[in-house]
Design a protein around this motif. Structure first.
Motif, PDB file in Angstrom:
ATOM      1  N   ASN A 113      -8.910   3.804  -4.568  1.00  0.00           N
ATOM      2  CA  ASN A 113      -8.598   3.079  -3.332  1.00  0.00           C
ATOM      3  C   ASN A 113      -7.375   2.200  -3.560  1.00  0.00           C
ATOM      4  O   ASN A 113      -6.352   2.382  -2.918  1.00  0.00           O
ATOM      5  CB  ASN A 113      -9.806   2.252  -2.875  1.00  0.00           C
ATOM      6  N   GLU A 114      -7.487   1.259  -4.480  1.00  0.00           N
ATOM      7  CA  GLU A 114      -6.334   0.399  -4.738  1.00  0.00           C
ATOM      8  C   GLU A 114      -6.434  -0.211  -6.120  1.00  0.00           C
ATOM      9  O   GLU A 114      -7.473  -0.144  -6.768  1.00  0.00           O
ATOM     10  CB  GLU A 114      -6.197  -0.687  -3.666  1.00  0.00           C
ATOM     11  N   GLY A 139     -16.239  -5.735   5.138  1.00  0.00           N
ATOM     12  CA  GLY A 139     -14.996  -5.572   4.377  1.00  0.00           C
ATOM     13  C   GLY A 139     -14.868  -6.512   3.189  1.00  0.00           C
ATOM     14  O   GLY A 139     -13.892  -6.446   2.442  1.00  0.00           O
ATOM     15  N   GLU A 189      -7.200   8.805   5.793  1.00  0.00           N
ATOM     16  CA  GLU A 189      -8.411   9.509   6.239  1.00  0.00           C
ATOM     17  C   GLU A 189      -9.620   8.624   5.952  1.00  0.00           C
ATOM     18  O   GLU A 189      -9.648   7.898   4.944  1.00  0.00           O
ATOM     19  CB  GLU A 189      -8.568  10.855   5.519  1.00  0.00           C
ATOM     20  N   PHE A 190     -10.599   8.647   6.831  1.00  0.00           N
ATOM     21  CA  PHE A 190     -11.847   7.912   6.598  1.00  0.00           C
ATOM     22  C   PHE A 190     -12.745   8.794   5.747  1.00  0.00           C
ATOM     23  O   PHE A 190     -13.127   9.885   6.142  1.00  0.00           O
ATOM     24  CB  PHE A 190     -12.519   7.556   7.928  1.00  0.00           C
ATOM     25  N   VAL A 191     -13.053   8.305   4.546  1.00  0.00           N
ATOM     26  CA  VAL A 191     -13.782   9.130   3.587  1.00  0.00           C
ATOM     27  C   VAL A 191     -15.273   8.790   3.632  1.00  0.00           C
ATOM     28  O   VAL A 191     -15.621   7.603   3.551  1.00  0.00           O
ATOM     29  CB  VAL A 191     -13.254   8.844   2.154  1.00  0.00           C
ATOM     30  N   GLU A 243      -9.968  -0.017  -8.129  1.00  0.00           N
ATOM     31  CA  GLU A 243     -11.098   0.180  -7.208  1.00  0.00           C
ATOM     32  C   GLU A 243     -11.141   1.647  -6.826  1.00  0.00           C
ATOM     33  O   GLU A 243     -10.110   2.217  -6.436  1.00  0.00           O
ATOM     34  CB  GLU A 243     -10.928  -0.656  -5.950  1.00  0.00           C
ATOM     35  N   HIS A 259     -20.061  -3.826  -0.063  1.00  0.00           N
ATOM     36  CA  HIS A 259     -19.290  -4.719   0.805  1.00  0.00           C
ATOM     37  C   HIS A 259     -20.046  -5.003   2.093  1.00  0.00           C
ATOM     38  O   HIS A 259     -20.853  -4.195   2.541  1.00  0.00           O
ATOM     39  CB  HIS A 259     -17.938  -4.083   1.140  1.00  0.00           C
ATOM     40  N   ARG A 286       0.824  -1.220   0.000  1.00  0.00           N
ATOM     41  CA  ARG A 286       0.000   0.000   0.000  1.00  0.00           C
ATOM     42  C   ARG A 286       0.851   1.260   0.000  1.00  0.00           C
ATOM     43  O   ARG A 286       0.445   2.277  -0.548  1.00  0.00           O
ATOM     44  CB  ARG A 286      -0.902   0.035   1.231  1.00  0.00           C
ATOM     45  N   ALA A 332      -7.290   8.985  -1.173  1.00  0.00           N
ATOM     46  CA  ALA A 332      -7.534   9.529   0.167  1.00  0.00           C
ATOM     47  C   ALA A 332      -6.212   9.985   0.773  1.00  0.00           C
ATOM     48  O   ALA A 332      -5.157   9.390   0.503  1.00  0.00           O
ATOM     49  CB  ALA A 332      -8.167   8.446   1.039  1.00  0.00           C
ATOM     50  N   GLU A 367     -19.003   2.612  -3.978  1.00  0.00           N
ATOM     51  CA  GLU A 367     -17.689   2.095  -4.396  1.00  0.00           C
ATOM     52  C   GLU A 367     -17.861   1.487  -5.784  1.00  0.00           C
ATOM     53  O   GLU A 367     -18.860   0.809  -6.052  1.00  0.00           O
ATOM     54  CB  GLU A 367     -17.200   1.037  -3.418  1.00  0.00           C
ATOM     55  N   PHE A 393     -13.439   5.002  -4.888  1.00  0.00           N
ATOM     56  CA  PHE A 393     -14.511   5.490  -4.036  1.00  0.00           C
ATOM     57  C   PHE A 393     -15.190   6.652  -4.763  1.00  0.00           C
ATOM     58  O   PHE A 393     -14.511   7.480  -5.382  1.00  0.00           O
ATOM     59  CB  PHE A 393     -13.954   6.063  -2.727  1.00  0.00           C
ATOM     60  N   LEU A 419     -18.377   7.783   2.077  1.00  0.00           N
ATOM     61  CA  LEU A 419     -18.553   7.214   0.741  1.00  0.00           C
ATOM     62  C   LEU A 419     -20.015   7.231   0.298  1.00  0.00           C
ATOM     63  O   LEU A 419     -20.897   6.892   1.082  1.00  0.00           O
ATOM     64  CB  LEU A 419     -18.070   5.763   0.715  1.00  0.00           C
ATOM     65  N   GLN A 429      -6.703  -4.174   8.747  1.00  0.00           N
ATOM     66  CA  GLN A 429      -6.986  -2.744   8.872  1.00  0.00           C
ATOM     67  C   GLN A 429      -7.907  -2.483  10.061  1.00  0.00           C
ATOM     68  O   GLN A 429      -8.675  -3.354  10.456  1.00  0.00           O
ATOM     69  CB  GLN A 429      -7.546  -2.148   7.592  1.00  0.00           C
ATOM     70  N   GLY A 479     -10.602  -6.379   3.688  1.00  0.00           N
ATOM     71  CA  GLY A 479     -10.768  -5.629   4.945  1.00  0.00           C
ATOM     72  C   GLY A 479      -9.906  -6.171   6.081  1.00  0.00           C
ATOM     73  O   GLY A 479      -9.931  -5.635   7.192  1.00  0.00           O
ATOM     74  N   LYS A 504      -3.995   0.829   7.964  1.00  0.00           N
ATOM     75  CA  LYS A 504      -3.994  -0.355   7.085  1.00  0.00           C
ATOM     76  C   LYS A 504      -2.579  -0.898   6.970  1.00  0.00           C
ATOM     77  O   LYS A 504      -1.647  -0.122   6.685  1.00  0.00           O
ATOM     78  CB  LYS A 504      -4.475   0.022   5.680  1.00  0.00           C
TER      79      LYS A 504
HETATM   80  P1  AMP Z   1      -9.537  -2.043   1.308  1.00  0.00           P
HETATM   81  O1  AMP Z   1      -8.972  -3.270   1.959  1.00  0.00           O
HETATM   82  O2  AMP Z   1      -8.614  -0.885   1.319  1.00  0.00           O
HETATM   83  O3  AMP Z   1     -10.088  -2.330  -0.043  1.00  0.00           O
HETATM   84  O4  AMP Z   1     -10.781  -1.632   2.204  1.00  0.00           O
HETATM   85  C1  AMP Z   1     -11.910  -2.493   2.389  1.00  0.00           C
HETATM   86  C2  AMP Z   1     -13.167  -1.661   2.463  1.00  0.00           C
HETATM   87  O5  AMP Z   1     -13.068  -0.740   3.564  1.00  0.00           O
HETATM   88  C3  AMP Z   1     -13.393  -0.775   1.246  1.00  0.00           C
HETATM   89  O6  AMP Z   1     -14.020  -1.498   0.222  1.00  0.00           O
HETATM   90  C4  AMP Z   1     -14.267   0.321   1.845  1.00  0.00           C
HETATM   91  O7  AMP Z   1     -15.600  -0.140   2.000  1.00  0.00           O
HETATM   92  C5  AMP Z   1     -13.680   0.515   3.223  1.00  0.00           C
HETATM   93  N1  AMP Z   1     -12.645   1.575   3.195  1.00  0.00           N
HETATM   94  C6  AMP Z   1     -11.342   1.411   2.915  1.00  0.00           C
HETATM   95  N2  AMP Z   1     -10.670   2.577   2.965  1.00  0.00           N
HETATM   96  C7  AMP Z   1     -11.570   3.514   3.306  1.00  0.00           C
HETATM   97  C8  AMP Z   1     -11.493   4.922   3.526  1.00  0.00           C
HETATM   98  N3  AMP Z   1     -10.333   5.597   3.436  1.00  0.00           N
HETATM   99  N4  AMP Z   1     -12.636   5.580   3.861  1.00  0.00           N
HETATM  100  C9  AMP Z   1     -13.818   4.902   3.973  1.00  0.00           C
HETATM  101  N5  AMP Z   1     -13.950   3.573   3.790  1.00  0.00           N
HETATM  102  C10 AMP Z   1     -12.843   2.883   3.449  1.00  0.00           C
END
Ligand code: AMP
Length: 391
Positions: free
Chosen positions: A280-281, A229, A196-198, A268, A226, A116, A131, A203, A270, A200, A171, A168, A160
Motif C-alpha cells: 500500500n505505502e 481509516g 482499484e478498490f481491493v 504497509e 483500521h 503517492r 494495487a 492489512e 494488503f 482485503l 481520499q 484515510g 487519493k
Molecule cells: P491509506 O491512506 O492509503 O493508507 O488508506 C487508508 C486505509 O484505507 C487502508 O489502511 C485500507 O484500510 C483502506 N484502503 C486504502 N487503499 C485501499 C485499496 N486500494 N483497496 C481497499 N482498501 C484500501
C-alpha cells in the motif's frame, strides 16, 4: 573505537553524549527523544508547535517551521545527526540540513514516500506488487483513468490525494465519473491517484531498520485493523501463514535495498482475499503499528531509529510476548480525562499517553498494549478493556 560489525565506516558514528535532532515533535518525535535520552544523547526538537509533545523530553526545542532555513542551519550545526518523525517534512529541508550534519533517512527516500504518485511509480518501476492505479493531474485525466482502473461501470475505485493524505484523509471512494469529479474538486484539484478498490483479507505492516553498514533488522510482522481509516488495533504476531509473512519481509527488505535506505522504514501491505500481497505505502520512519515494540520486543522501533541514525549496531528485534496494541483517540476524552482504571488494573497492560493538550476526535492521544501467552488471550483482554472504555 570501532563498534561497527565488520569494521564499517566510522565517519558517521555518533556515540552517546552527542546531540541528535528530530524534525517533528509529535508522539513519534517524543518516543524518539525518550529513546535517545535513555541512551545518553542530547536531543533538539524542531517543531512549529510550542506545545509539541516531544519538547517535554528534549534538551532544546526550536519553535520554527520545517522550511525555516535559519532554524534548520541552527539545528544542523548543533547536531551530529538528524532524523525525521514524519514524511511531510519538505525533502529540500533535509537536503539543506545534510550540508551541516548526518541526515537519515535521506531526502530522496523521504521524497518518494511523501508523494503517492512517485511512490507508486517507484513500486511499478522496481517490480513491487501494488494495487492498479492511474495518475490524475487534471479533471481531463479522470474519465480515461476510471476506464482503465474499473473493470465494470460500478466497480469501486479510490481517489487519493498524492500529497498530505494520512489516516484515510484526502481520499474518497468513487464509483462513477460524477463522484470522481466531485471528489477531485473537493480535494482542490490537487494531483491524485485513482486506485482499484481491493477486497482485503487483512492489512499488515513490516517495520525494519537498515544501518549505515547495510545490515537489516526486521521486526515481527504486525496485523493492523483500521476504523474510519485510522489504525485501531495491532496484533503481533500477524495471523497469516509463515510463507506469506516471509514474502512480506522479503519485499520490505528489497525496498530498503533499492532505496539504499538508512533508518527505520515501514512498509504497509494488503493481503487480498485471494492470498496476494500488495504494497500500500511506505513510511520513512517508525510507525503507529510498531508501538507494540516498546513493551514486547528486546529493542523497540525508536531505539532502533537512534541506533541506525548514529551508526550503532542494530538491536535484537525478537518478540518477547504476543501483543495487542490499541490506539486511544481523542474521542474517548469527552471533555474529561478517560478513566484509566481499566488499563492500569490489568497487570498485562501498559499505558502510554502522549502529553497532548487538546483531545480532538480522531487525534491520537495515546495507546495501550496488552501482552499475554497467546495472541488470542492478548486480544480478548485488550478488547475487553477497550469495550469498557467505550472504544
Ligand atoms: P491509506 O491512506 O492509503 O493508507 O488508506 C487508508 C486505509 O484505507 C487502508 O489502511 C485500507 O484500510 C483502506 N484502503 C486504502 N487503499 C485501499 C485499496 N486500494 N483497496 C481497499 N482498501 C484500501
Amino acid at each position: 573505537m570501532n563498534i561497527l560489525p565488520g569494521g564499517g565506516d566510522c565517519s558517521s558514528l555518533s556515540l552517546p553524549g552527542a546531540t541528535l535532532g528530530i524534525l517533528g515533535g509529535g508522539q513519534l518525535g517524543r518516543m524518539f527523544t525518550t529513546a535517545a535520552r535513555t541512551l545518553g544523547y542530547q536531543v533538539i526538537v524542531l517543531d512549529p508547535d510550542p506545545h509539541s509533545p516531544a519538547a517535554h523530553f528534549a534538551n532544546q526545542h526550536i519553535v520554527a517551521d520545517f522550511s525555516d532555513l535559519h532554524a534548520l542551519e541552527t539545528l544542523g550545526k548543533a547536531c551530529a545527526a538528524v532524523s525525521t518523525e514524519f514524511e511531510n517534512v519538505p525533502a529540500d529541508s533535509l537536503r539543506f540540513l545534510a550540508q551541516f550534519c548526518t541526515v537519515h533517512p535521506d531526502a530522496d527516500a523521504v521524497a518518494i514516500s511523501q508523494d503517492r504518485i512517485s511512490e507508486k511509480q517507484f513500486f511499478t518501476a522496481q517490480g513491487f506488487p501494488c494495487a492498479r492505479f492511474a495518475v490524475i493531474q487534471s479533471r481531463d485525466d479522470i474519465a480515461p483513468a476510471l476506464h482503465q482502473i474499473s473493470t465494470a461501470e460500478s466497480h469501486p475505485t479510490l481517489l487519493k490525494r498524492s500529497q498530505l493524505g494520512y489516516d484515510g484523509k484526502g481520499q474518497a471512494r468513487v464509483n462513477h465519473i460524477d463522484d470522481a469529479l466531485r471528489a477531485f474538486d473537493e480535494m482542490g484539484g490537487a494531483p491524485c491517484v485513482l486506485e482499484e478498490f481491493v477486497p482485503l483479507a487483512l492489512e499488515v505492516s513490516v517495520i525494519l531498520a537498515r544501518g549505515t553498514d547495510a545490515q537489516i533488522a526486521v521486526f515481527p510482522l504486525a496485523e493492523n485493523q483500521h476504523r474510519s481509516g485510522i489504525l485501531d488495533v495491532t496484533l503481533v504476531p500477524a495471523r497469516i501463514p509463515d510463507t506469506l509473512a516471509e514474502q512480506a519481509r522479503q519485499l520490505a527488505m528489497q525496498i530498503a535495498e533499492c532505496l539504499n535506505y538508512c533508518g527505520v522504514l515501514t512498509v504497509e501491505l494488503f493481503v487480498t482475499v485471494d492470498g496476494r500481497l500488495l504494497i500500500n505505502e511506505i513510511a520513512p520512519r517508525p510507525h503507529n503499528s510498531g508501538h507494540y515494540t516498546l513493551d514486547a520486543c528486546v529493542t523497540d522501533q525508536f531505539e532502533q531509529q537512534v541506533r541506525a541514525l548514529c551508526g550503532l549496531p542494530l538491536g535484537d528485534t525478537r518478540l518477547l510476548s504476543s501483543a495487542v496494541m490499541v490506539n486511544l483517540l481523542g474521542d474517548l476524552w469527552n471533555g474529561d480525562m478517560p478513566c484509566w482504571k481499566n488499563i492500569l488494573s490489568c497487570p498485562q497492560a501498559k499505558l502510554h499517553l502522549y502529553g497532548k493538550r487538546d483531545a480532538r476526535p480522531g487525534r491520537k492521544m495515546g495507546h495501550f498494549t496488552v501482552m499475554d501467552a497467546t495472541i488470542e488471550q492478548a486480544l480478548a483482554l485488550a478488547l475487553n478493556i477497550k469495550g469498557k472504555m467505550g472504544g
